[in-house]
Structure formats: structure tokens, C-alpha cells
Design a protein around this motif. Sequence first.
Motif, PDB file in Angstrom:
ATOM      1  N   TYR A 252     -61.393 -77.698  24.311  1.00 57.94           N
ATOM      2  CA  TYR A 252     -62.399 -78.793  23.985  1.00 57.94           C
ATOM      3  C   TYR A 252     -63.264 -78.502  22.572  1.00 57.94           C
ATOM      4  CZ  TYR A 252     -61.667 -80.159  28.947  1.00 57.94           C
ATOM      5  OH  TYR A 252     -61.247 -80.515  30.118  1.00 57.94           O
ATOM      6  N   LEU A 253     -62.762 -77.260  22.143  1.00 55.66           N
ATOM      7  CA  LEU A 253     -63.134 -77.193  20.676  1.00 55.66           C
ATOM      8  C   LEU A 253     -64.674 -76.609  20.658  1.00 55.66           C
ATOM      9  CD1 LEU A 253     -61.779 -80.191  18.700  1.00 55.66           C
ATOM     10  CD2 LEU A 253     -60.798 -77.765  18.851  1.00 55.66           C
ATOM     11  N   LYS A 254     -64.901 -76.158  21.791  1.00 51.99           N
ATOM     12  CA  LYS A 254     -66.254 -75.495  22.000  1.00 51.99           C
ATOM     13  C   LYS A 254     -65.974 -73.939  21.307  1.00 51.99           C
ATOM     14  CE  LYS A 254     -70.175 -74.326  24.927  1.00 51.99           C
ATOM     15  NZ  LYS A 254     -71.174 -74.963  24.170  1.00 51.99           N
ATOM     16  N   PRO A 255     -66.794 -73.544  20.259  1.00 51.37           N
ATOM     17  CA  PRO A 255     -66.439 -72.176  19.896  1.00 51.37           C
ATOM     18  C   PRO A 255     -67.550 -71.321  20.730  1.00 51.37           C
ATOM     19  CG  PRO A 255     -67.940 -73.457  18.388  1.00 51.37           C
ATOM     20  CD  PRO A 255     -67.503 -74.543  19.419  1.00 51.37           C
ATOM     21  N   GLY A 256     -67.009 -69.957  21.324  1.00 51.62           N
ATOM     22  CA  GLY A 256     -67.850 -69.272  21.962  1.00 51.62           C
ATOM     23  C   GLY A 256     -67.694 -67.895  21.378  1.00 51.62           C
ATOM     24  N   GLY A 257     -67.805 -66.777  22.202  1.00 54.09           N
ATOM     25  CA  GLY A 257     -68.214 -65.467  21.729  1.00 54.09           C
ATOM     26  C   GLY A 257     -66.993 -64.902  21.095  1.00 54.09           C
ATOM     27  N   GLY A 258     -65.705 -65.412  21.441  1.00 54.33           N
ATOM     28  CA  GLY A 258     -64.384 -64.895  20.625  1.00 54.33           C
ATOM     29  C   GLY A 258     -64.522 -65.400  19.184  1.00 54.33           C
ATOM     30  N   TYR A 259     -64.830 -66.633  19.076  1.00 58.20           N
ATOM     31  CA  TYR A 259     -64.844 -67.370  17.751  1.00 58.20           C
ATOM     32  C   TYR A 259     -65.938 -66.555  16.927  1.00 58.20           C
ATOM     33  CZ  TYR A 259     -65.569 -71.134  14.370  1.00 58.20           C
ATOM     34  OH  TYR A 259     -65.794 -71.660  13.165  1.00 58.20           O
ATOM     35  N   PHE A 260     -67.178 -66.505  17.388  1.00 61.93           N
ATOM     36  CA  PHE A 260     -68.091 -65.897  16.609  1.00 61.93           C
ATOM     37  C   PHE A 260     -67.789 -64.234  16.493  1.00 61.93           C
ATOM     38  CE2 PHE A 260     -70.179 -69.840  18.050  1.00 61.93           C
ATOM     39  CZ  PHE A 260     -70.314 -70.476  16.848  1.00 61.93           C
ATOM     40  N   GLY A 261     -67.305 -63.562  17.317  1.00 61.08           N
ATOM     41  CA  GLY A 261     -66.940 -62.107  16.888  1.00 61.08           C
ATOM     42  C   GLY A 261     -65.952 -62.119  16.039  1.00 61.08           C
ATOM     43  N   ALA A 262     -64.859 -62.963  16.015  1.00 58.04           N
ATOM     44  CA  ALA A 262     -64.147 -62.899  14.797  1.00 58.04           C
ATOM     45  C   ALA A 262     -64.594 -63.256  13.467  1.00 58.04           C
ATOM     46  CB  ALA A 262     -62.863 -64.051  15.262  1.00 58.04           C
ATOM     47  N   LYS A 263     -65.479 -64.283  13.589  1.00 58.60           N
ATOM     48  CA  LYS A 263     -66.132 -64.754  12.248  1.00 58.60           C
ATOM     49  C   LYS A 263     -66.965 -63.642  11.690  1.00 58.60           C
ATOM     50  CE  LYS A 263     -69.407 -67.991  10.626  1.00 58.60           C
ATOM     51  NZ  LYS A 263     -68.519 -68.744   9.461  1.00 58.60           N
ATOM     52  N   LYS A 264     -67.760 -62.948  12.659  1.00 54.96           N
ATOM     53  CA  LYS A 264     -68.455 -61.670  11.948  1.00 54.96           C
ATOM     54  C   LYS A 264     -67.476 -60.811  11.473  1.00 54.96           C
ATOM     55  CE  LYS A 264     -71.962 -60.751  12.257  1.00 54.96           C
ATOM     56  NZ  LYS A 264     -73.067 -60.641  11.156  1.00 54.96           N
ATOM     57  N   ALA A 265     -66.374 -60.551  12.109  1.00 51.05           N
ATOM     58  CA  ALA A 265     -65.409 -59.235  11.672  1.00 51.05           C
ATOM     59  C   ALA A 265     -64.899 -59.646  10.189  1.00 51.05           C
ATOM     60  CB  ALA A 265     -64.394 -58.977  12.558  1.00 51.05           C
ATOM     61  N   THR A 266     -64.740 -60.688  10.153  1.00 50.26           N
ATOM     62  CA  THR A 266     -64.163 -61.473   8.824  1.00 50.26           C
ATOM     63  C   THR A 266     -64.915 -61.844   7.726  1.00 50.26           C
ATOM     64  OG1 THR A 266     -63.514 -63.440   9.690  1.00 50.26           O
ATOM     65  CG2 THR A 266     -61.865 -61.660  10.152  1.00 50.26           C
ATOM     66  N   GLU A 267     -66.289 -61.636   7.735  1.00 51.02           N
ATOM     67  CA  GLU A 267     -67.057 -62.028   6.630  1.00 51.02           C
ATOM     68  C   GLU A 267     -66.320 -61.464   5.482  1.00 51.02           C
ATOM     69  OE1 GLU A 267     -70.866 -61.104   7.680  1.00 51.02           O
ATOM     70  OE2 GLU A 267     -70.488 -59.033   8.174  1.00 51.02           O
ATOM     71  N   PRO A 268     -66.535 -62.196   4.315  1.00 53.98           N
ATOM     72  CA  PRO A 268     -66.065 -61.646   3.018  1.00 53.98           C
ATOM     73  C   PRO A 268     -66.517 -60.110   2.627  1.00 53.98           C
ATOM     74  CG  PRO A 268     -66.987 -63.702   2.805  1.00 53.98           C
ATOM     75  CD  PRO A 268     -67.428 -63.127   3.998  1.00 53.98           C
ATOM     76  N   VAL A 269     -67.642 -59.553   2.790  1.00 56.65           N
ATOM     77  CA  VAL A 269     -67.662 -58.286   2.807  1.00 56.65           C
ATOM     78  C   VAL A 269     -68.561 -57.777   3.934  1.00 56.65           C
ATOM     79  CG1 VAL A 269     -68.888 -56.427   1.359  1.00 56.65           C
ATOM     80  CG2 VAL A 269     -67.880 -58.389   0.104  1.00 56.65           C
ATOM     81  N   HIS A 270     -67.749 -56.764   4.667  1.00 52.27           N
ATOM     82  CA  HIS A 270     -68.260 -56.635   6.148  1.00 52.27           C
ATOM     83  C   HIS A 270     -68.368 -55.163   6.422  1.00 52.27           C
ATOM     84  CE1 HIS A 270     -68.674 -57.062  10.287  1.00 52.27           C
ATOM     85  NE2 HIS A 270     -67.604 -56.324  10.551  1.00 52.27           N
ATOM     86  N   ILE A 271     -69.419 -54.726   7.107  1.00 48.00           N
ATOM     87  CA  ILE A 271     -69.621 -53.338   7.690  1.00 48.00           C
ATOM     88  C   ILE A 271     -69.085 -53.226   9.107  1.00 48.00           C
ATOM     89  CG2 ILE A 271     -72.011 -53.772   7.986  1.00 48.00           C
ATOM     90  CD1 ILE A 271     -72.218 -50.730   7.079  1.00 48.00           C
ATOM     91  N   ALA A 272     -68.300 -52.195   9.394  1.00 52.00           N
ATOM     92  CA  ALA A 272     -67.845 -52.268  10.726  1.00 52.00           C
ATOM     93  C   ALA A 272     -67.793 -50.887  11.386  1.00 52.00           C
ATOM     94  CB  ALA A 272     -66.265 -52.652  10.812  1.00 52.00           C
TER      95      ALA A 272
END
Length: 860
Positions: free
Chosen positions: A627-647
Motif C-alpha cells: 500500500y506504499l506505506k514506508p516502514g522500518g525497512g524503508y527508513f533503515g535503508a534511507k539512513k544507510a545510504t545518506e550521501p555521507v554516512h557513518i556506519a
Amino acid sequence: MSRSIRCVLAVLVLLLASGVVSAGSAVAAAGSTELASGWALRPATGLADGGAAISLPGYATTGWNPVTLPSTVLAGLVANGVYQNVYFGQNLKNVPDLTTQDWWFRGEFTAPATAPGQVYWLRFKGLSYRAQIWLNGVQLDAAAVGTFVAHEYDATAAIRPGAANALAVRVTPPRHDCKDLSACTVDWNPEAPDMNAGIWNTTLLDTTGPVALRDPYVRTTLSGSAADLAVYVDAVNATGAPVTTTVSGTITKAGRPDLAFSQNVTLAAHERREIAFAPIRVDDPVLWWPYQFGSPELYRLTVSAGASDSKSIDFGIREVTDYRTTVNGTSFAGYKINGRPILLRGGGYVWDLMQRWDTRTNAAHVNYVKGMGLNTIRLEGTLGNEELYDLADRAGVLVMPGFVCCSAWEDDSAWTAEQERVARESLNSQLRSLRHHASAFLWTYGSDQPPTAAHLAAYKSVAAALRWQNPTLDNVATWSNADAGMKMDGPYVWEPPVLWWDESKSGGAFGSTGEEGTESPPPLETLERFLAPADVWPIGTAYNYHAGKPGSVFDTIAPYTTGLSKRYGTATSAADQSRKSEAQNYENARAFFEAWSARQHVRSFGSIFWMLNNAWPSVHWNLYDYYLKPGGGYFGAKKATEPVHIAYDYLTRAVHVVNSTLTTRSGLTATVSVHNLPDLARKYTASAPVTATANAGVQVLTVPAVTGLSRTYLIRLQLKDAAGATVSDNVYWYSTSPDTLGNKSNWYRTTPKTYADLTGLNTLPAANVAATAARTVSGGSETVTITLTNPAGLAFLVRPEVVADGREVVPVLYSDNYVTLWPGESTTITATYRTADLGGHQPALRVRGYNVPAATVPIP
């Protein structure tokens, strides 16, 4: 024969008497009309009339089901209420097998009036699986076959210009269990009861003069600061005599000089020929770049055959090259865009179970890919949605198409002669629709296994003839082909985050992977849309029916729920299960993309998360739900792939900084701190200066073994610039009893040996987050600016949502979400959506979190 057609033929006879027809003398208007409305559907069983009668204008369709094309059989029946709410619970089981009989599609349309030299073309871009086609009582084809084969007919002799016309198409469905060269979802979900039989892609009526143009294409070769553009187009002579025309073209882009070219062409009777133009040199071109690398700039090509026909396409000036690197003894493929190596980060896309799509949904998929910071969509047999390709071109999202696994497509050693022909024609049709798209950077001939040598050679011959300019792979699984260039060694069910960092395990982040991923149950609000309350909790038969295909190893999410219970504590309700699963989805998707990103271009070259989305409401494999609801997986991926990221590396405790842009960032400082729960007492801290090299990852710190930690603890990573502004802020929750992996492993799972104890999160005191929101409206879209403030304690995984009538507005793009706020901290988040998606309701802001009670505030 109608009087108007006789007049056209008489004109042609006079022209032929002079020797050669000139297409430039034609006055017919070139055009194309999609035949979408005026159609009806019914079973062939019980209907005595044949195509000759059904395809006559005025034929009565009383009792038929009206449909709009494109449509599969099931989609048409559902649209008419024959089968209702088929995605809810186990209702799909109530739909009978729709493949046991043929189906009639019948449509009426008015054809444009005739003009001297005019030719009418009927084009079907997608029929499945077999079809008999009649137009106005005349059979155009007795045996059209192939789901992915485009079918085209010169309908001039049968058309009724300026009057009502009727088409009748008798469709024979594909066989179940993927036994035909058709669309196939393998073990991803239950099979569609009709196997997607029908007219699933667009149907067009084109008008041209004597010469029609097909499949224009621009092939790019970069040379220093210039580009050479080779232009190709097929020209078709629709007449029974030689014809001469001038094929001319222009390449345009705003702010750049127009480029013109032309060629005189004489075609033999009924000849179809590729017209090739000498390469056109473009100095200092504006290049097409993928997301995070630059702007996806497009040029426009327009080609004409005198006044007879004209075609236009958008294309990008870019060049894709591949290279190989051996990692852990295996040769893996990497890719460069315009000479710059790119780490492929994407997901496996699948269309709706009934193959329905629309512009809003297509745009949401592409926007969500970018919203997560990904750059690639894999299409494993999900071919033919050309609007998706157009949107990807404009967004700078790469498309990785190819044929599907585990079906007749790969069981090719015993193909019939017909199947061999269908396979070649399918590739021909699909490459023709893909090759001019800047986004389409790769074609994979096989998935899990490569085709036989003979069929692979035939495929490569087709690609060469079509001048396919991009790399190809024989398949994407090194387990079946050591030289595949990509691995596919699982996992496909939930694994702890440490697995992605462990190169000794199947699925570890090294090389390139064609697919791997985990179960990902959606948020509770989504579960409640397709499951009855008693089926939402406790998890049972109906819930698992929405996992993988029944009877497959994926028809349950037991590995996921076991991990959840062992790590976060046994769920006590549906809401508790959802709260914990959102946290588990976030940490897993984040770790997946972080592990692949940290080693980019050295040990890792590309990863496809299985899957991006789902074909129907599912609890398995997605980064956002049906239904196109973004959840935990969506925002976990988004955090990981921010342009410059610390991991953080779960295996070695190393801290990495990843720069996914083409610009180096210097003067940065990385800081790590480790905190006990629930009091947040700091037990360790360290900092290091960082230069984040462009398009690379670098290890900057290692967290030592820290004593005195609570059983569940937090690791906070921060990256700041020279002015003290935060570039990346990342929080991990882990345990003094970490996840460990056992030695039992197969193609879909490595069994965990022990599970991290994360139950300390459940001891966090409730946090009261203050929230404000302001809204701006412009051009049919709205942006809500959300400010969250945490006065005291830890606010863990805070989830702001813009809601309307109690449900989150989707599709929606957030600048951030599932944020963790430390005492006294605040953050600002934006949410963007279409006004139309409010459904006429007033928006509100709902805020909740792992330890944050739900609260709703109005949005003025």
C-alpha cells in the motif's frame, strides 16, 4: 473492400506505374491512438460464435464484462465485482482456476479517416499467452504467441476508415507453474489464478504514409570531452513496390545547438531495414548521471520519413562499462557510469499480482527508490512497463532487466521449436523497448542459471543485431556459473545484522549480488487492511498465506518471528509485535546497505535487496509495503545510504565513513560513544578526524571491548563538519551477548546460533516528545515541516506520520524518520505528498515511537 480503400489503392497503382513511390508525396497524417476503452471480456466457453462474427461492428456483448485495457482476465473480473476483495485474508483461494478455458476480449473504436497513401497499423505490446486476432471479420493472426513478444499488423485492408471498427482477441492463458514463457512470480506469492492471461500491455492503432518508422535509438560512445552519437531507426515499406524517402532527424536540448542529419533511402517492396547514420560528434555534451552522481540530463531525438511518419524519443548521453575484480576467489562484475565506478544499491521490483499499474504508482516506486538513497531497480522478468523506464530515465535511477528464474525460461534444455522462437522474439521485443532508455544499463539473459550454450548464443546474436550498447550477464548466480559475475547465495529469510558484515557466510557483503534479503512484515496498520482482527494476532494460517507461495519454503515467517522473540522479547499483542518488528526491520535493512557500502569498489560492487516491493499485500520481502506505506525497512535503508554516512560494523566493531557522492568531504570529525540502558550512562567515547574521499568508504575508528556495559546498550555515531554541523547521526542498539551464526547453511538461510539480547529497550521509560507542524501548499503538492523536541530521557525510534482520516497519507517522502532523540534534542523533518492523496480530509500529525505514546496534533 470499402470504397475508400479502393480509392487509396487506385492512387497507389497510378504512382507505381511511374516506377517508385515517393513517401514525401503522401499527405497522410502520422499518429497513434491507444485503444483503451470500449472493450468487453467473457469466457469463450459457451459462446458458439467465432472471431469472424464477434469482430463485426455492432455485435452484441450483453452480459459481457466491460473492461479498460490493458487488463488481465482476473483484473477485468475483479473490476466488475465477479470476485471481490481478493487480496483480503485467504479470499484469493475462492477464485477458481481461470486458465482452464479461453477468454474473449472484444473492443470497438472509430478509425481516423483515410488520406492518400495512408496505412493503418495495429500493434499489441503485450498478449498472454496465445491469441487469435480478428479485425472487422478478418483474421489477422491465428497463432500470436509469447507474453513478452510485441505483435504488429498492417491492418489497412481490413480497417474501416472514419467508421466503427471491431477487434476480437481470443486469449489462451499460460499454464500454471511457469511452464510457458510468460510472466512468472515463482515463489514470491500465490500464483494469479489466470496466470496473468489477457491483453496486459498497451494496444495501439497507428496511421502512417507508405513508410513507417520503428524503434529509433541513439548509441553513445564517449571520447574525452566529446561524445559520438550513432543514430539508428528501422524503416518499413508498407507497399508492394519500391519506395523512396528522405529519413531525417534532429537532436535537441534546451540551451544546446540543434543537430540535424538526413539520408535518402529506397526500400524494396515490403522491406524493413535498419537505417544507420554516420556518428554525430557532440563536443562537451551534457551527460546523464544516476542519482547521487549528478543530474539525469536528457536529449530529444526526432526522426521523420518525409511526411509519412515521425517518431521521437528521449535519451541520455552516457556510457556504461563493466569490469571484473576477483574477491575471495570469485570473479565479480562491477560497473562504471561515464568512467566513474558506481556501487549498485537497489531492490527487486515486481508489479501488482494482476499486472495493474498507473502513473501514480509507477512514480511512487521510482520516488521511493530515490527516497531511500538507492540507485537501481532490478526487473526479474517484470518487463514491459515502459512508463516505469521513462520515470527512471528522468529520476536518474538505473534499471537492471532480465529474464526470470525457476520456470520455462530457465528450463530451456527441452524447449520446443516454438519456445525457441518465442524466446528470441521476446528478447527482440524487450530490448527494442529498453535500448534507448538511459536508465537501462544491463541485461541479464538468465537469473539463477544461464541458458544453454545454443540459446545463449542466439540471445547474444539478437542483442548484437539490435546494437545493444550496455553490458550483459549470462546469469546472476555464481553457484551455477562460476563466471556469472554476480552471486545469489541467499539468504532469503531473516538473519541478524552481523551476517551482512561476515564474508565467511553466504550472503556476506562482498562481490556483487543479484539478490538477497529477508522477511519484512509491514506495520500494524497495513496488516489490518488485508487481515481480519483474529488473523492479525496471533499469527496463523491467513497471516502466513501472505508470505511466500504456498507449499514453498517461504510460506511461513517462522525464522523472522523466532528472531524477534529471542532478541526483543516475546510479543504480547499485535501492537507489540509491530513495534518490535519495525525496529528489527530498521536495523536489518540499515546493516545490509551499510555493509555493502563500506567496502565499495574494493570488495563490493553491487547489491540488490530482495525485494523492493510486493505483488500483493505481503509479510515477506519488501522495503515498503504493497500500500506504499514506508516502514522500518524503508527508513533503515534511507539512513544507510545518506550521501555521507557513518556506519558500525557488527562483526569487527569498526566504524566506517561512506561517501556516496563524487565530491570529497574534508575537515570532518567522527565520534563514537557507548551508553548503558536505561540511564544512558556513557561508558566509552572516542573521536577521529576524517577525510571522506569521493565515491569510497574508509574505516576511521574501532570500538574496543568495553567493560561495565548493560546487557542491552547503545552505540551512537556522529559525523560533523568543521563548523560543527551534523553530517550523519546514527544510533545502534546491541548486546553484551551478541548475535552469532551457526555452521548450518543452505541457499536460503544461515541458521543463527545465538541471539542478541535487546530486551533492555523494553525498560526505557516513556518519553514525551513535543511536536509541531506547519504546512505549505504549492502546485498540487504539500510539504509539512515537523519539529520534534525531546525534553528528557531517550526517545527511541520516533515515528512522525502525516495522517488523513486516521491513516498515513501515501505515497509520501520524508527527509528522515524513525529518529532517536537524546535528552534535550530536537530535529526537523519534512514530509511531501500530493494534495489529492489527502482524499479530501484535513491532515494531522501523529507521533509515536518505541517508548513514545501515540499523540496526534493538527496541521494548520
